[in-house]
Design a protein around this motif. Structure first.
Motif, PDB file in Angstrom:
ATOM      1  N   LEU A 187       0.825  -1.199   0.000  1.00 44.90           N
ATOM      2  CA  LEU A 187       0.000   0.000   0.000  1.00 44.90           C
ATOM      3  C   LEU A 187       0.863   1.255   0.000  1.00 44.90           C
ATOM      4  O   LEU A 187       0.593   2.212  -0.748  1.00 44.90           O
ATOM      5  CB  LEU A 187      -0.944   0.005   1.204  1.00 44.90           C
ATOM      6  CG  LEU A 187      -1.877   1.214   1.324  1.00 44.90           C
ATOM      7  CD1 LEU A 187      -2.780   1.322   0.095  1.00 44.90           C
ATOM      8  CD2 LEU A 187      -2.716   1.132   2.595  1.00 44.90           C
ATOM      9  N   ASN A 188       1.897   1.272   0.809  1.00 37.75           N
ATOM     10  CA  ASN A 188       2.792   2.426   0.845  1.00 37.75           C
ATOM     11  C   ASN A 188       3.579   2.583  -0.460  1.00 37.75           C
ATOM     12  O   ASN A 188       3.827   3.710  -0.911  1.00 37.75           O
ATOM     13  CB  ASN A 188       3.760   2.310   2.022  1.00 37.75           C
ATOM     14  CG  ASN A 188       3.088   2.591   3.350  1.00 37.75           C
ATOM     15  OD1 ASN A 188       2.144   3.371   3.417  1.00 37.75           O
ATOM     16  ND2 ASN A 188       3.573   1.939   4.405  1.00 37.75           N
ATOM     17  N   VAL A 189       3.954   1.462  -1.056  1.00 38.39           N
ATOM     18  CA  VAL A 189       4.632   1.529  -2.354  1.00 38.39           C
ATOM     19  C   VAL A 189       3.715   2.165  -3.391  1.00 38.39           C
ATOM     20  O   VAL A 189       4.128   3.022  -4.187  1.00 38.39           O
ATOM     21  CB  VAL A 189       5.073   0.123  -2.807  1.00 38.39           C
ATOM     22  CG1 VAL A 189       5.566   0.154  -4.255  1.00 38.39           C
ATOM     23  CG2 VAL A 189       6.160  -0.421  -1.896  1.00 38.39           C
ATOM     24  N   PHE A 190       2.461   1.762  -3.363  1.00 43.85           N
ATOM     25  CA  PHE A 190       1.486   2.299  -4.314  1.00 43.85           C
ATOM     26  C   PHE A 190       1.252   3.790  -4.088  1.00 43.85           C
ATOM     27  O   PHE A 190       1.221   4.580  -5.043  1.00 43.85           O
ATOM     28  CB  PHE A 190       0.177   1.527  -4.180  1.00 43.85           C
ATOM     29  CG  PHE A 190      -0.935   2.030  -5.061  1.00 43.85           C
ATOM     30  CD1 PHE A 190      -0.848   1.912  -6.439  1.00 43.85           C
ATOM     31  CD2 PHE A 190      -2.061   2.619  -4.517  1.00 43.85           C
ATOM     32  CE1 PHE A 190      -1.866   2.379  -7.254  1.00 43.85           C
ATOM     33  CE2 PHE A 190      -3.079   3.090  -5.323  1.00 43.85           C
ATOM     34  CZ  PHE A 190      -2.981   2.966  -6.703  1.00 43.85           C
ATOM     35  N   LEU A 191       1.120   4.194  -2.824  1.00 43.96           N
ATOM     36  CA  LEU A 191       0.789   5.581  -2.518  1.00 43.96           C
ATOM     37  C   LEU A 191       1.995   6.513  -2.639  1.00 43.96           C
ATOM     38  O   LEU A 191       1.864   7.644  -3.113  1.00 43.96           O
ATOM     39  CB  LEU A 191       0.200   5.681  -1.107  1.00 43.96           C
ATOM     40  CG  LEU A 191      -1.147   4.989  -0.878  1.00 43.96           C
ATOM     41  CD1 LEU A 191      -1.566   5.119   0.584  1.00 43.96           C
ATOM     42  CD2 LEU A 191      -2.228   5.567  -1.778  1.00 43.96           C
ATOM     43  N   ARG A 192       3.171   6.046  -2.210  1.00 42.79           N
ATOM     44  CA  ARG A 192       4.334   6.927  -2.127  1.00 42.79           C
ATOM     45  C   ARG A 192       5.260   6.853  -3.341  1.00 42.79           C
ATOM     46  O   ARG A 192       6.009   7.796  -3.596  1.00 42.79           O
ATOM     47  CB  ARG A 192       5.132   6.601  -0.863  1.00 42.79           C
ATOM     48  CG  ARG A 192       4.353   6.831   0.426  1.00 42.79           C
ATOM     49  CD  ARG A 192       5.229   6.571   1.637  1.00 42.79           C
ATOM     50  NE  ARG A 192       4.505   6.802   2.892  1.00 42.79           N
ATOM     51  CZ  ARG A 192       5.043   6.699   4.105  1.00 42.79           C
ATOM     52  NH1 ARG A 192       6.329   6.343   4.218  1.00 42.79           N
ATOM     53  NH2 ARG A 192       4.321   6.918   5.183  1.00 42.79           N
ATOM     54  N   ILE A 193       5.213   5.756  -4.070  1.00 42.12           N
ATOM     55  CA  ILE A 193       6.121   5.593  -5.205  1.00 42.12           C
ATOM     56  C   ILE A 193       5.364   5.630  -6.532  1.00 42.12           C
ATOM     57  O   ILE A 193       5.693   6.414  -7.428  1.00 42.12           O
ATOM     58  CB  ILE A 193       6.913   4.266  -5.093  1.00 42.12           C
ATOM     59  CG1 ILE A 193       7.662   4.200  -3.749  1.00 42.12           C
ATOM     60  CG2 ILE A 193       7.868   4.130  -6.264  1.00 42.12           C
ATOM     61  CD1 ILE A 193       8.684   5.307  -3.568  1.00 42.12           C
ATOM     62  N   VAL A 194       4.351   4.790  -6.651  1.00 43.79           N
ATOM     63  CA  VAL A 194       3.675   4.619  -7.939  1.00 43.79           C
ATOM     64  C   VAL A 194       2.833   5.835  -8.308  1.00 43.79           C
ATOM     65  O   VAL A 194       2.953   6.376  -9.418  1.00 43.79           O
ATOM     66  CB  VAL A 194       2.810   3.345  -7.921  1.00 43.79           C
ATOM     67  CG1 VAL A 194       2.022   3.217  -9.219  1.00 43.79           C
ATOM     68  CG2 VAL A 194       3.694   2.118  -7.716  1.00 43.79           C
ATOM     69  N   LEU A 195       1.979   6.284  -7.390  1.00 44.27           N
ATOM     70  CA  LEU A 195       1.091   7.398  -7.722  1.00 44.27           C
ATOM     71  C   LEU A 195       1.829   8.695  -8.048  1.00 44.27           C
ATOM     72  O   LEU A 195       1.468   9.382  -9.008  1.00 44.27           O
ATOM     73  CB  LEU A 195       0.084   7.625  -6.587  1.00 44.27           C
ATOM     74  CG  LEU A 195      -0.986   6.547  -6.403  1.00 44.27           C
ATOM     75  CD1 LEU A 195      -1.994   6.972  -5.351  1.00 44.27           C
ATOM     76  CD2 LEU A 195      -1.693   6.246  -7.719  1.00 44.27           C
ATOM     77  N   PRO A 196       2.857   9.092  -7.280  1.00 41.18           N
ATOM     78  CA  PRO A 196       3.581  10.317  -7.675  1.00 41.18           C
ATOM     79  C   PRO A 196       4.218  10.232  -9.060  1.00 41.18           C
ATOM     80  O   PRO A 196       4.350  11.256  -9.735  1.00 41.18           O
ATOM     81  CB  PRO A 196       4.655  10.443  -6.581  1.00 41.18           C
ATOM     82  CG  PRO A 196       4.071   9.761  -5.395  1.00 41.18           C
ATOM     83  CD  PRO A 196       3.311   8.597  -5.962  1.00 41.18           C
ATOM     84  N   LEU A 197       4.599   9.023  -9.490  1.00 41.33           N
ATOM     85  CA  LEU A 197       5.173   8.866 -10.823  1.00 41.33           C
ATOM     86  C   LEU A 197       4.106   8.793 -11.909  1.00 41.33           C
ATOM     87  O   LEU A 197       4.439   8.802 -13.100  1.00 41.33           O
ATOM     88  CB  LEU A 197       6.023   7.593 -10.879  1.00 41.33           C
ATOM     89  CG  LEU A 197       7.282   7.579  -9.994  1.00 41.33           C
ATOM     90  CD1 LEU A 197       7.955   6.210 -10.049  1.00 41.33           C
ATOM     91  CD2 LEU A 197       8.250   8.663 -10.439  1.00 41.33           C
ATOM     92  N   SER A 198       2.851   8.717 -11.500  1.00 41.12           N
ATOM     93  CA  SER A 198       1.757   8.506 -12.452  1.00 41.12           C
ATOM     94  C   SER A 198       0.923   9.759 -12.679  1.00 41.12           C
ATOM     95  O   SER A 198      -0.200   9.663 -13.178  1.00 41.12           O
ATOM     96  CB  SER A 198       0.848   7.373 -11.943  1.00 41.12           C
ATOM     97  OG  SER A 198       1.585   6.215 -11.649  1.00 41.12           O
ATOM     98  N   LYS A 199       1.445  10.922 -12.315  1.00 38.49           N
ATOM     99  CA  LYS A 199       0.662  12.155 -12.445  1.00 38.49           C
ATOM    100  C   LYS A 199       0.185  12.428 -13.867  1.00 38.49           C
ATOM    101  O   LYS A 199      -0.972  12.835 -14.067  1.00 38.49           O
ATOM    102  CB  LYS A 199       1.476  13.336 -11.916  1.00 38.49           C
ATOM    103  CG  LYS A 199       1.663  13.317 -10.405  1.00 38.49           C
ATOM    104  CD  LYS A 199       2.474  14.523  -9.941  1.00 38.49           C
ATOM    105  CE  LYS A 199       2.666  14.486  -8.434  1.00 38.49           C
ATOM    106  NZ  LYS A 199       3.484  15.644  -7.954  1.00 38.49           N
ATOM    107  N   PRO A 200       1.018  12.221 -14.909  1.00 37.95           N
ATOM    108  CA  PRO A 200       0.516  12.490 -16.269  1.00 37.95           C
ATOM    109  C   PRO A 200      -0.690  11.641 -16.645  1.00 37.95           C
ATOM    110  O   PRO A 200      -1.675  12.146 -17.175  1.00 37.95           O
ATOM    111  CB  PRO A 200       1.727  12.179 -17.159  1.00 37.95           C
ATOM    112  CG  PRO A 200       2.903  12.343 -16.264  1.00 37.95           C
ATOM    113  CD  PRO A 200       2.452  11.883 -14.925  1.00 37.95           C
TER     114      PRO A 200
END
Length: 297
Positions: A187-200
């Motif tokens: 969950l933290n990987v998804f929220l802190r790593i994946v989502l910030p890289l997925s802004k576009p």
């Protein structure tokens, strides 16, 4: 040498001709797209007599704002506008949340049953239940005359899901592994790593979902019987339908004299402007968001 120069000369001339043809074609297509919008905008500020006497114009002889004063002074229109804004905001959040949280685990090749789920998603791209079965499901779930009927039946677009899933697969696995080594759970990987890289891609599909909900009139037509729960597009549909009488559509409002055709133009303008306003702020993310998430297995 002469032959080389001749080839270069003709290549350059052909290139210029191609560019000119493209510019002319794109200009014509732009005019075909923009002129109807400009006519509707001009007609919303024109008098009823001018609309009736002039078949087409881009600048009214006399600017009047009676139609805008009228529609924003009526409870029906203001309620429909606020309903549409709320349904669009909540619906976009729900659809984006479900798409992201489903796409992320499907991007993991080690997920048990991943192939089966993906095949089911792809199946829905080709086949759907249809209008009547969907209506029966909505009815049996008790969602008729509910705003959730405008959101949940189409909560996940399978094509968008596949594109987002492909984007997640292209993210460097080393970043996720480093986060797990530092003690982050999934969950933290998804929220802190994946989502910030997925802004576009988040910005891109947020607008896609929002436009779909904002422009949807079929769902309110099928599932909403209470006119007090109509969305803005339902009001537009009722006003612009063939042989529609604006006075009957807005019969709940106080009886006043207003330009009927100008009223239709003004309602269309108000229903269109919010999307046109937000589009430029997210346009820069479109190419990157869609192309970087191209389907790739």
């Amino acid at each position: 040498m002469a032959t080389t120069q001749s080839v270069r000369y003709f290549d350059s001339r052909g290139s210029r001709a191609f560019d000119i043809a493209n510019a002319v074609l794109l200009t014509v297509l732009s005019l075909v797209t923009v002129l109807p919008l400009l006519y509707v905008l001009a007609g919303s500020f024109a008098t009823e007599s001018e609309i009736s006497s002039r078949p087409f114009f881009l600048w009214p002889h006399k600017f009047v704002t009676d139609t805008y004063h009228y529609i924003f002074s009526t409870d029906t229109f203001v309620r429909a506008l606020l309903t549409t804004i709320c349904v669009t905001a909540v619906g976009t959040a729900v659809q984006l949340f479900l798409t992201l949280t489903m796409a992320y685990p499907l991007a993991k090749r080690f997920l048990p049953g991943r192939a089966l789920v993906l095949n089911l998603v792809i199946f829905t791209l080709v086949f759907s239940g249809g209008m009547i079965p969907t209506y029966l499901v909505v009815r049996d779930l008790g969602l008729l005359d509910s705003y959730w009927a405008l959101i949940l039946p189409l909560a996940i677009n399978p094509f968008y899901l596949i594109v987002v899933k492909s984007f997640f697969q292209e993210l460097p696995e080393a970043l996720e592994e480093a986060a797990r080594i530092d003690g982050c759970n999934e969950l933290n990987v998804f929220l802190r790593i994946v989502l910030p890289l997925s802004k576009p891609i988040i910005a891109t599909f947020s607008l896609f979902y929002a436009v779909g909900i904002w422009n949807d009139y079929m769902s309110p037509l099928l599932y909403i019987d209470d006119s007090k729960k109509w969305t803005l597009q339902m009001i537009v549909r009722q006003l612009t339908a063939a042989n529609a009488d604006s006075a009957n559509v807005l019969q709940q409002l106080e009886t006043v004299t207003f330009p009927e055709q100008g009223l239709k133009f003004a309602v269309v303008v108000v229903a269109t402007l919010p999307i046109l306003f937000f589009y430029p702020f997210l346009q820069k993310h479109f190419a990157k968001g869609v192309l970087i998430g191209s389907v790739k297995e």
